[in-house]
Design an enzyme around this catalytic site. Sequence first.
Site, PDB file in Angstrom:
ATOM      1  N   ASP A   1       1.977   1.704   0.031  1.00  0.00           N
ATOM      2  CA  ASP A   1       1.335   0.600   0.743  1.00  0.00           C
ATOM      3  C   ASP A   1       2.431  -0.299   1.314  1.00  0.00           C
ATOM      4  OD1 ASP A   1      -0.302  -1.463   1.629  1.00  0.00           O
ATOM      5  OD2 ASP A   1      -0.642  -2.299  -0.366  1.00  0.00           O
TER       6      ASP A   1
ATOM      7  N   GLU B   1      -4.528  -7.822   6.781  1.00  0.00           N
ATOM      8  CA  GLU B   1      -5.930  -8.118   6.475  1.00  0.00           C
ATOM      9  C   GLU B   1      -6.875  -6.934   6.684  1.00  0.00           C
ATOM     10  OE1 GLU B   1      -6.180 -11.201   5.205  1.00  0.00           O
ATOM     11  OE2 GLU B   1      -4.077 -11.430   5.764  1.00  0.00           O
TER      12      GLU B   1
ATOM     13  N   THR C   1      -6.329  -3.265  -1.042  1.00  0.00           N
ATOM     14  CA  THR C   1      -7.578  -3.096  -1.804  1.00  0.00           C
ATOM     15  C   THR C   1      -7.824  -1.620  -2.081  1.00  0.00           C
ATOM     16  OG1 THR C   1      -8.426  -5.035  -0.637  1.00  0.00           O
ATOM     17  CG2 THR C   1     -10.008  -3.763  -1.920  1.00  0.00           C
TER      18      THR C   1
ATOM     19  N   GLN D   1       1.620  -7.323   8.256  1.00  0.00           N
ATOM     20  CA  GLN D   1       1.974  -8.372   9.207  1.00  0.00           C
ATOM     21  C   GLN D   1       3.158  -7.933  10.071  1.00  0.00           C
ATOM     22  OE1 GLN D   1       0.838  -9.316   6.196  1.00  0.00           O
ATOM     23  NE2 GLN D   1      -0.884 -10.561   6.848  1.00  0.00           N
TER      24      GLN D   1
ATOM     25  N   ARG E   1      -6.680 -12.018  -2.706  1.00  0.00           N
ATOM     26  CA  ARG E   1      -5.807 -11.749  -1.569  1.00  0.00           C
ATOM     27  C   ARG E   1      -4.406 -12.297  -1.801  1.00  0.00           C
ATOM     28  NH1 ARG E   1      -3.293  -9.090   1.903  1.00  0.00           N
ATOM     29  NH2 ARG E   1      -2.670 -10.104   3.835  1.00  0.00           N
TER      30      ARG E   1
END
Length: 355
Positions: free
Chosen positions: A202, A47, A52, A206, A180
Amino acid sequence: MGAACSGGAEGGTEEEKDRSRKIEQQLKKDKKMLDHEIKLLLLGAGESGKSTIAKQMKIIYLKGFQDAERRPYKEIIFSNIIMSMRALVLAVERLGLEIAAENKDRARLFKSNTILFEQNVTDEIADAVKALWRDPAGKDAYFNSSEFQLNDSASYFFDAMDRITGPDYLPTDQDILRSRARTTGITEITFGVQDVQFRMVDVGGQRSERKKWIHCFQEVTGLIFCVAMSEYDLKLYEDETVNRMHESIMLFDEICNCQWFNDTAVILFLNKSDLFKDKIKTVDLNVCFPDYTGGCDYTKAAQYISEKFAGLNRNPDKQIFAHITCATDTDNIRFVFNAVREIVLRQSLMKSGVM
């Protein structure tokens, strides 16, 4: 002129010949460096906005998303809307709030487990989302979203329901940036900037994804570590006993001081500055850092966070390059990446022995 230059080099002193050889070697190194692909690694907790940033690279440097690439995002956005409203409705109940009588059937729609398998925003779902978003209990729950897990983009999509449910809807850049989907595994994007080729990697943030990070650590010129500034009062999705900012600090401490990155430029993106700017007005940073005494002041709080992360660096010869970012703001990311590009190019030149 060519003959004069050639003659000068042929008949010059040994010192001049040596200087000429060194210049030629340096030019070859420069060309090798420019021909070499520069690897950028995106790391950070879940998050934090890493994916992005990768989307922004496509928008800025790869002519953006074509219509065929936009369409699949509809399903992701519809899922985001449904799951966000489900989280909000369940939070209303958990917080002891009362949905208006005329909206109780609409709320039950999102409490049902069958909603988990819905992949489209039907007319019934769209009507329910709009009504529940207007409901005072829904708004009260939203303003207490630190008490439960809710996507950052929830209010953005709830406010855009009329547009999103239109017959000709095609996700905009902003819709795509705010959508998302959890990153699993390793994804890459390759793009060129002024004759230099970049490969941005990327990796899912988590905890379950971090065991894959080690496979990406080789030949990294620049490490971009993303921190969600606004999440200082939130808990992890995967462990609701752990503060998200504390998790980011622990991660950055490990990564910044990892032997793999002794000669790697480390760039810190203090991300989600827009959300942080709104939140800090009413939620003091001392809920996360008891020793913070700057109050609800954006500049002081941002400076404190920046110094907190920079202070984790145990290598006196390494500089941490910190930037405050808003990953959904294309102009901001374009500006910041220009600075990042200069940093990693300089690092690449130093590694090749040119500087």
